[in-house]
Scaffold this motif. Structure first.
Motif, PDB file in Angstrom:
ATOM      1  N   LEU A 220     -14.601  -4.721   1.793  1.00 59.62           N
ATOM      2  CA  LEU A 220     -15.515  -3.584   1.752  1.00 59.62           C
ATOM      3  C   LEU A 220     -15.374  -2.795   0.450  1.00 59.62           C
ATOM      4  CD1 LEU A 220     -15.186  -2.352   5.452  1.00 59.62           C
ATOM      5  CD2 LEU A 220     -17.130  -3.548   4.422  1.00 59.62           C
ATOM      6  N   SER A 222     -14.545  -4.062  -2.337  1.00 59.14           N
ATOM      7  CA  SER A 222     -15.108  -4.902  -3.404  1.00 59.14           C
ATOM      8  C   SER A 222     -16.613  -4.708  -3.547  1.00 59.14           C
ATOM      9  CB  SER A 222     -14.801  -6.378  -3.137  1.00 59.14           C
ATOM     10  OG  SER A 222     -15.635  -6.914  -2.116  1.00 59.14           O
ATOM     11  N   THR A 223     -17.265  -4.161  -2.496  1.00 61.08           N
ATOM     12  CA  THR A 223     -18.706  -3.897  -2.563  1.00 61.08           C
ATOM     13  C   THR A 223     -19.003  -2.535  -3.191  1.00 61.08           C
ATOM     14  OG1 THR A 223     -18.808  -2.830  -0.373  1.00 61.08           O
ATOM     15  CG2 THR A 223     -19.001  -5.247  -0.455  1.00 61.08           C
ATOM     16  N   VAL A 275     -21.580  -9.433   5.895  1.00 62.91           N
ATOM     17  CA  VAL A 275     -21.546  -9.778   4.475  1.00 62.91           C
ATOM     18  C   VAL A 275     -22.829  -9.329   3.786  1.00 62.91           C
ATOM     19  CG1 VAL A 275     -21.455 -11.675   2.811  1.00 62.91           C
ATOM     20  CG2 VAL A 275     -19.984 -11.717   4.833  1.00 62.91           C
ATOM     21  N   LYS A 277     -25.082  -7.038   4.912  1.00 62.31           N
ATOM     22  CA  LYS A 277     -25.345  -5.604   5.039  1.00 62.31           C
ATOM     23  C   LYS A 277     -24.070  -4.872   5.473  1.00 62.31           C
ATOM     24  CE  LYS A 277     -29.851  -5.541   4.297  1.00 62.31           C
ATOM     25  NZ  LYS A 277     -30.492  -4.724   3.216  1.00 62.31           N
ATOM     26  N   PRO A 278     -23.071  -4.769   4.585  1.00 66.03           N
ATOM     27  CA  PRO A 278     -21.828  -4.079   4.973  1.00 66.03           C
ATOM     28  C   PRO A 278     -22.082  -2.602   5.213  1.00 66.03           C
ATOM     29  CG  PRO A 278     -21.848  -4.560   2.613  1.00 66.03           C
ATOM     30  CD  PRO A 278     -23.039  -5.242   3.190  1.00 66.03           C
ATOM     31  N   TYR A 341     -15.241 -12.592  -2.567  1.00 72.83           N
ATOM     32  CA  TYR A 341     -15.171 -12.086  -1.202  1.00 72.83           C
ATOM     33  C   TYR A 341     -16.326 -12.554  -0.325  1.00 72.83           C
ATOM     34  CZ  TYR A 341     -11.287  -8.920  -2.206  1.00 72.83           C
ATOM     35  OH  TYR A 341     -10.051  -8.410  -2.517  1.00 72.83           O
ATOM     36  N   ARG A 342     -17.543 -12.516  -0.835  1.00 70.58           N
ATOM     37  CA  ARG A 342     -18.697 -12.898  -0.014  1.00 70.58           C
ATOM     38  C   ARG A 342     -18.583 -14.337   0.472  1.00 70.58           C
ATOM     39  NH1 ARG A 342     -23.782 -10.320  -0.387  1.00 70.58           N
ATOM     40  NH2 ARG A 342     -24.767 -12.357  -0.576  1.00 70.58           N
TER      41      ARG A 342
END
Length: 371
Positions: A220, A222-223, A275, A277-278, A341-342
């Motif tokens: 999270l 990382s986004t 992934v 829509k976090p 990550y994704r």
């Protein structure tokens, strides 16, 4: 038995709280020891390997010598060994103390679930749904407990504080279990053939489960999400899982294997949604199904066993599952280091889909064998 069930559940909650305390503290631990994501994943692997290896012996010893004694040994043992992290000054010491914790915490599941399944009979799904509140509640409350302590005193102080809490539960559990009758003495160290496919599905599911729990906060952030918000969503996922665990047990009592198939498939789809829509809604939706698998697998396992090998069968399915849990964090960290990550979380969704296919395939094979 209700009071004993609550205290057994509290012991399982703190089992998970100690286990998952590393996840929200991972940024601090990584920074201090200069760890890669793969090395960070080994902090979970170090406890899960001895945890997995002790499952079948724990089930047999509980059946043979008494499940209540083993529960007491487990809760005091895992509290003390986790508190020893306070003294860790090198990476290998953290791994060693986590491994010792894994051994003692591994003595808890098989005797606890066998005791509950034997006591509650046809209502075992619902009772195990209460017991399996351990993962969502333990994982959900632990950031709220350890992060403030770590920010004010340092990450090491979080573990002895948790140990004091779980030791108090251990004392109350010992007092409560004195009045509970249990069958012991007759035990067979054997595994039912029908448990093997379930164990394979559990391997895949726990590989995915611990991959998510170990790296969710890191994913999270990382986004672009802040650490505090990411930790909040981690807690939300787990706390919503309280309803998921209770509902999962009730659904299994009504639907049996179909409920487990639905849970695996839902987890696969909802992780993809997380992934893409976090945020609050995706974490909320996943939380409703993420923790429902535990009571379903546990109740299904109990149905594949006989009275004289209930403990070993419970331990076997959990052992194989936790071999997957052992691999999961390292595998996920390895994928993150190489692909991002994704992509790693998409791979986790695939693991749940494979678990669904194993259970679905087992059902078809049983139909063919009957014709």
């Amino acid at each position: 038995m209700f009071v004993s069930l609550i205290l057994i559940t509290l012991g399982w909650i703190f089992n998970y709280a100690h286990r998952m305390a590393v996840s929200p503290l991972l940024p601090m631990i990584k920074a201090e020891f200069h760890l890669s994501n793969a090395q960070a994943g080994l902090l979970m692997t170090a406890l899960l390997l001895p945890y997995a290896l002790i499952q079948v012996p724990a089930g047999y010893l509980g059946d043979r010598f008494g499940r209540k004694r083993l529960l007491a040994l487990s809760i005091f043992g895992y509290s003390i060994s986790s508190a020893m992290l306070f003294f860790a000054s090198q990476y290998w010491e953290v791994l060693a103390f986590r491994a010792l914790y894994g051994f003692f915490s591994g003595l808890y599941y098989a005797p606890a679930t066998a005791l509950i399944a034997e006591t509650y009979g046809a209502r075992k799904g619902s009772a195990l749904g209460v017991f399996m509140l351990g993962p969502p509640v333990g994982s959900g409350i632990v950031p709220l407990l350890v992060v403030p302590v770590a920010l004010n005193l340092g990450w090491r102080y979080a573990f002895p504080i948790l140990a004091v809490m779980s030791s108090v539960v251990g004392v109350l559990l010992v007092i409560s279990l004195r009045t509970l009758e249990e069958r012991r003495g007759k035990a067979r160290l054997s595994i039912e053939v029908g448990s093997v496919n379930l164990a394979i599905a559990n391997f895949l599911a726990l590989m995915a489960f611990f991959g998510v729990l170990t790296f969710l906060v890191a994913f999270l952030t990382s986004t672009g999400m802040g650490v505090e918000k990411a930790s909040y969503l981690f807690s939300l996922l787990s706390l919503v899982g309280i309803a998921g665990s209770l509902t999962g047990g009730v659904l299994y009592d009504r639907l049996g294997r179909k409920a487990l198939e639905l849970a695996f498939l839902s987890n696969a789809l909802l992780i993809v949604l997380l992934v893409l829509k976090p945020g609050f809604l995706s974490a909320l939706a996943l939380g409703l199904t993420f923790y429902s698998v535990g009571p379903m697998v546990t109740a299904f396992t109990a149905e594949t066993a006989r009275k004289d090998n209930l403990g070993p069968v419970m331990g076997f399915v959990n052992m194989v599952g936790f071999f997957g849990a052992t691999v999961g964090p390292y595998f996920t960290g390895w994928l993150i280091d190489r692909l991002g990550y994704r992509e790693a979380f998409f791979a986790i969704a695939v693991l749940y889909a494979l678990a669904w296919s194993v259970i679905k395939g087992t059902k078809r094979a049983e139909k063919v064998s009957r014709t």
